[in-house]
Write an enzyme that holds these catalytic residues in place. Structure first.
Site, PDB file in Angstrom:
ATOM      1  NE  ARG A  18      -3.693   2.322   2.470  1.00 57.69           N
ATOM      2  CZ  ARG A  18      -3.394   3.543   2.865  1.00 57.69           C
ATOM      3  NH1 ARG A  18      -2.169   3.801   3.313  1.00 57.69           N
ATOM      4  NH2 ARG A  18      -4.292   4.514   2.823  1.00 57.69           N
ATOM      5  NE  ARG A 154      -1.670   2.028  -8.351  1.00 56.85           N
ATOM      6  CZ  ARG A 154      -2.501   1.000  -8.458  1.00 56.85           C
ATOM      7  NH1 ARG A 154      -2.137  -0.055  -9.191  1.00 56.85           N
ATOM      8  NH2 ARG A 154      -3.667   0.994  -7.858  1.00 56.85           N
ATOM      9  CE  LYS A 165      -5.797  -8.258  -4.015  1.00 56.91           C
ATOM     10  NZ  LYS A 165      -6.704  -7.658  -5.024  1.00 56.91           N
ATOM     11  CG  ASN A 193     -11.717  -4.785  -1.035  1.00 58.52           C
ATOM     12  OD1 ASN A 193     -12.669  -4.037  -0.866  1.00 58.52           O
ATOM     13  ND2 ASN A 193     -11.066  -5.340  -0.020  1.00 58.52           N
ATOM     14  CD  GLU A 197     -11.834  -1.827  -7.583  1.00 60.98           C
ATOM     15  OE1 GLU A 197     -12.863  -1.353  -8.129  1.00 60.98           O
ATOM     16  OE2 GLU A 197     -11.352  -2.937  -7.900  1.00 60.98           O
ATOM     17  CB  THR A 268      -4.077  -2.599 -11.691  1.00 67.95           C
ATOM     18  OG1 THR A 268      -3.457  -1.335 -11.954  1.00 67.95           O
ATOM     19  CG2 THR A 268      -3.349  -3.292 -10.551  1.00 67.95           C
ATOM     20  CD  GLU A 272      -4.540  -7.240  -8.845  1.00 74.13           C
ATOM     21  OE1 GLU A 272      -5.164  -8.044  -8.129  1.00 74.13           O
ATOM     22  OE2 GLU A 272      -4.629  -6.005  -8.707  1.00 74.13           O
TER      23      GLU A 272
END
Length: 283
Positions: A18, A154, A165, A193, A197, A268, A272
């Site tokens: 984070r 990013r 995760k 999530n 967001e 992103t 993932e």
């Protein structure tokens, strides 16, 4: 603070990631502000608009990006698992290779920079700049490259998020099952999530408003507090469901929010999911 990827013993936790992701928000907003000071300068994005003495065929931005990445490749930038080039056929480093711990599985095989470049040139730049040509081609392209590199870093950090995760004991078995099934849609649901967001987008708007203020005409009141030329829309009165007066900032804060909502977050999560789909290939 930024992670030192040379000393990682395992994938960073979501809490550890984070800090890096929040810091990249700042980097991206400031990079957009810097680019917005120049006009659109569409000539730097047009193919074969300029004549290059080295015979290069393409736009000024792609030529500049190629040259910059060639230099960066020589000093090992793209050996780092969180850095991804926009161009190919890069030279080998002139320095000995760095030994990065194998935290990610085949980290370089997934690269969405083509989509990032298209989104940035065709959507972001027209949104943050004024129409016209001020001939500041080199300065504009320099800022473009800074924006592109920050956005790429990013978005590709999604691989670290996915690995974190995947390693979470509470959901590990479910991820393994879905990966073996190659269930793309269910993986997307599992890693999404919505609450996080939503908080991210609110934080971005606040940052874009604060960072984008032009304080050149700011002054101090009798108590030594800064007085800005306008009130922040974060506290502006709402009339008829609309903010009464919209703050003027150096970059459109709604554009920053839409950039993340419509592009950064979806890309992103695409990274993932792709990473997870291939996470067990070597097993």
């Amino acid at each position: 603070m930024s992670r030192n990827l040379l000393i990682l013993a395992a994938a960073p936790t979501l809490g550890e990631l984070r800090d890096t992701l929040v810091r990249l928000e700042d980097t991206i907003i400031f990079a957009l502000i810097e680019r917005s000071q120049f006009k659109h300068n569409n000539s730097i994005y047009e193919e074969n608009k300029m004549s290059f003495k080295d015979g290069y065929k393409g736009s000024f931005l792609t030529w500049f990006l190629k040259e910059v990445e060639h230099v960066h490749a020589k000093v090992r930038r793209y050996q780092s698992p969180d850095e991804y080039p926009f161009t190919g056929n890069l030279p080998e480093p002139v320095l000995p290779p760095l030994d990065y711990p194998p935290v990610l599985v085949d980290p370089q095989s997934i690269n969405v920079n083509e989509e990032i470049f298209d989104m940035y040139v065709n959507t972001v730049v027209p949104g943050i700049t004024q129409l016209g040509d001020d001939t500041n081609y080199g300065s504009s392209a320099t800022r473009d490259i800074e924006c592109l590199q920050a956005l790429s870093r990013r978005i590709h950090y999604g691989k670290f998020v996915a690995e974190s995760k995947f390693q979470d004991p509470e959901s590990h078995d479910e991820y393994v099952r879905l990966i073996r099934e190659q269930n793309r849609d269910r993986l997307m649901e599992l890693l999404t999530n919505s609450k996080v967001e939503e908080l991210l987008l609110k934080r971005l708007k606040a940052k874009a408003i604060i960072y984008g203020q032009d304080l050149s005409s700011a002054s101090l009141d009798a108590n030594g507090n800064v007085k800005t030329p306008y009130e922040s829309p974060l506290s502006s009165p709402v009339i008829g469901g609309k903010v009464e007066e919209r703050a003027k900032t150096r970059v459109d804060y709604d554009l920053v929010v839409s950039l993340y909502r419509d592009y950064v977050i979806p890309l992103t999560k695409e990274v993932e999911v792709e990473y997870l789909l291939h996470r067990l290939d070597s097993d």
